[in-house]
Design a protein around this motif. Structure first.
Motif, PDB file in Angstrom:
ATOM      1  N   PRO A 160      10.108  -7.328  -2.847  1.00 42.04           N
ATOM      2  CA  PRO A 160      11.559  -7.527  -2.655  1.00 42.04           C
ATOM      3  C   PRO A 160      12.390  -6.268  -2.858  1.00 42.04           C
ATOM      4  O   PRO A 160      13.562  -6.241  -2.451  1.00 42.04           O
ATOM      5  CB  PRO A 160      11.894  -8.592  -3.711  1.00 42.04           C
ATOM      6  N   ASP A 161      11.809  -5.229  -3.449  1.00 41.45           N
ATOM      7  CA  ASP A 161      12.555  -3.986  -3.658  1.00 41.45           C
ATOM      8  C   ASP A 161      12.540  -3.089  -2.425  1.00 41.45           C
ATOM      9  O   ASP A 161      13.255  -2.080  -2.389  1.00 41.45           O
ATOM     10  CB  ASP A 161      11.961  -3.208  -4.839  1.00 41.45           C
ATOM     11  N   LEU A 162      11.751  -3.438  -1.441  1.00 38.07           N
ATOM     12  CA  LEU A 162      11.628  -2.593  -0.258  1.00 38.07           C
ATOM     13  C   LEU A 162      12.303  -3.217   0.950  1.00 38.07           C
ATOM     14  O   LEU A 162      12.431  -4.438   1.046  1.00 38.07           O
ATOM     15  CB  LEU A 162      10.151  -2.343   0.078  1.00 38.07           C
TER      16      LEU A 162
ATOM     17  N   VAL B 238       0.806  -1.213   0.000  1.00 34.77           N
ATOM     18  CA  VAL B 238       0.000   0.000   0.000  1.00 34.77           C
ATOM     19  C   VAL B 238       0.846   1.273   0.000  1.00 34.77           C
ATOM     20  O   VAL B 238       0.408   2.312  -0.478  1.00 34.77           O
ATOM     21  CB  VAL B 238      -0.967  -0.001   1.206  1.00 34.77           C
ATOM     22  N   THR B 239       2.076   1.228   0.519  1.00 33.73           N
ATOM     23  CA  THR B 239       2.898   2.433   0.638  1.00 33.73           C
ATOM     24  C   THR B 239       3.059   3.167  -0.694  1.00 33.73           C
ATOM     25  O   THR B 239       3.217   2.545  -1.743  1.00 33.73           O
ATOM     26  CB  THR B 239       4.284   2.091   1.210  1.00 33.73           C
ATOM     27  N   GLN B 240       3.030   4.478  -0.613  1.00 37.51           N
ATOM     28  CA  GLN B 240       3.240   5.311  -1.795  1.00 37.51           C
ATOM     29  C   GLN B 240       4.666   5.840  -1.881  1.00 37.51           C
ATOM     30  O   GLN B 240       5.177   6.105  -2.968  1.00 37.51           O
ATOM     31  CB  GLN B 240       2.259   6.492  -1.779  1.00 37.51           C
ATOM     32  N   THR B 241       5.306   5.994  -0.745  1.00 40.39           N
ATOM     33  CA  THR B 241       6.676   6.514  -0.723  1.00 40.39           C
ATOM     34  C   THR B 241       7.722   5.415  -0.755  1.00 40.39           C
ATOM     35  O   THR B 241       8.908   5.692  -0.942  1.00 40.39           O
ATOM     36  CB  THR B 241       6.899   7.363   0.545  1.00 40.39           C
ATOM     37  N   GLY B 242       7.277   4.176  -0.560  1.00 44.32           N
ATOM     38  CA  GLY B 242       8.236   3.067  -0.479  1.00 44.32           C
ATOM     39  C   GLY B 242       8.941   3.015   0.864  1.00 44.32           C
ATOM     40  O   GLY B 242       9.912   2.276   1.030  1.00 44.32           O
TER      41      GLY B 242
ATOM     42  N   GLY C 212      10.020  10.527   5.776  1.00 38.82           N
ATOM     43  CA  GLY C 212       9.170  10.205   4.633  1.00 38.82           C
ATOM     44  C   GLY C 212       8.354   8.932   4.777  1.00 38.82           C
ATOM     45  O   GLY C 212       7.728   8.482   3.815  1.00 38.82           O
ATOM     46  N   VAL C 213       8.346   8.355   5.966  1.00 40.50           N
ATOM     47  CA  VAL C 213       7.553   7.142   6.188  1.00 40.50           C
ATOM     48  C   VAL C 213       6.074   7.485   6.052  1.00 40.50           C
ATOM     49  O   VAL C 213       5.595   8.431   6.668  1.00 40.50           O
ATOM     50  CB  VAL C 213       7.851   6.557   7.581  1.00 40.50           C
TER      51      VAL C 213
END
Length: 338
Positions: free
Chosen positions: A185-187, A151-155, A220-221
């Protein structure tokens, strides 16, 4: 005849079979289950309510004749509340929460012909008339992390927990960390533990929770998961007030956080199915196992339901089922390496 047969099955463990047939729960052919809450009533949108639903299911299906609960108002009354059910002839007493662990074990020793179920209490020394329901906090954190990653938009998704010296807290946050990476896996999930402070501040250091939540927001979380009583609730309150989505632990925090429209979900403990299964086992198999594992699920999304599209919900349900059946392993051990 059905209830007489069930009562006979329970005699060796639950019923005081040498007693004469009396009125109410003291009668041999009347099976009664009482639940003592750790604090508050049976409608707390959390563990008390979930455990009570399991008792109610047993009542609805005719496994037992009567079910009642006592809401603990003062911690000093916990032992007295357990004794109230026992003196009234109840066959099985369910207690909820870690705070009732010692009183439950003492009662099990004092009343060997009655059955006891301790919900969210550690196994400890086994007793033939006591079963405990434990929860894999790493799986709860894993579900929260997977939701955050999807769901995160900022990653940038983060978790805040009480000291890792409390193993349940460590499992929550490490589970979150690997859950984020599993779903995307990118986060990499960010994790912060409270490592200082006096013992009196455990689970009750709102200033620390607020400070760290502000730090996370500055970084930025946009989604914060927190576990750890009042410390965690202060972090969730601060993050939600700052516009970040938050994920609670143990109970549905939508009913606790003031800025409830920013509560995305909560990793909730499902005690009901385990409590029901233990009552059923006591009735039909005449035994109580030492330990039964409860499960986690994500609570309702409430006002943020649109932020979790059907494809994400389906993925999360697949993850939940995988955790429950063991096809997905978190890789988080029971305690941190020393």
């Amino acid at each position: 005849m059905k209830f007489r047969r069930l009562s006979a099955l329970l005699c060796f463990l639950l019923a005081a079979c040498n007693l004469p047939a009396l009125s109410g729960c003291a009668r041999r052919d009347v099976l009664c289950v009482g639940l003592v809450t750790s604090y508050g009533g049976g409608d707390d949108h959390g563990l008390n309510q979930s455990a009570w639903e399991g008792v109610q299911q047993a009542l609805d299906e005719g496994l037992i004749h009567r079910a009642d609960f006592i809401a603990t108002v003062d911690a000093r009354d916990r032992a007295k509340n357990i004794q109230t059910f026992l003196l009234d002839g109840y066959d099985l007493v369910v207690t909820v929460g870690l705070g009732l662990e010692e009183d439950t074990r003492l009662a099990a020793d004092e009343w060997p012909n009655r059955g006891f179920v301790g919900v969210d209490q550690p196994p400890g020394e086994p007793r033939r008339n006591l079963a405990v329901v434990t929860f894999p906090e790493d799986q709860g954190g894993f579900l929260a992390g997977a939701l955050a990653a999807l769901v995160t938009q900022t990653g940038k998704a983060a978790a805040l927990c009480e000291t890792k010296g409390i193993h349940s807290m460590w499992r929550y946050c490490e589970g979150f960390r690997v859950g984020v990476h599993y779903a995307n896996p990118d986060l990499r999930g960010r994790v912060m533990y409270k490592e200082d402070g006096s013992p009196s501040e455990l689970f009750n250091d709102p200033q620390w929770g607020e400070k760290q939540a502000r730090y996370m927001l500055d970084q930025g979380v946009d989604i914060l998961f927190a576990a750890g009583g009042g410390t965690a609730q202060a972090a969730l309150e601060t993050a939600a007030a700052g516009g970040a989505y938050v994920i609670g632990a143990d109970e549905d925090m939508y009913y606790q956080v003031k800025a409830s429209d920013f509560v995305l979900s909560s990793a909730v403990k499902l005690a009901g199915p385990a409590v029901y299964a233990l009552i059923r086992q006591a009735v039909f198999e005449r035994s109580l196992p030492g330990e039964k594992r409860g499960e986690y699920a994500l609570g309702p999304y409430h006002s943020l339901e649109r932020q979790v599209p059907p494809s994400v919900r389906e993925r999360l349900e697949q993850i939940r089922r995988g955790l429950a059946d063991g096809s997905i392993q978190t890789g988080v051990s029971s305690a941190p390496c020393s």
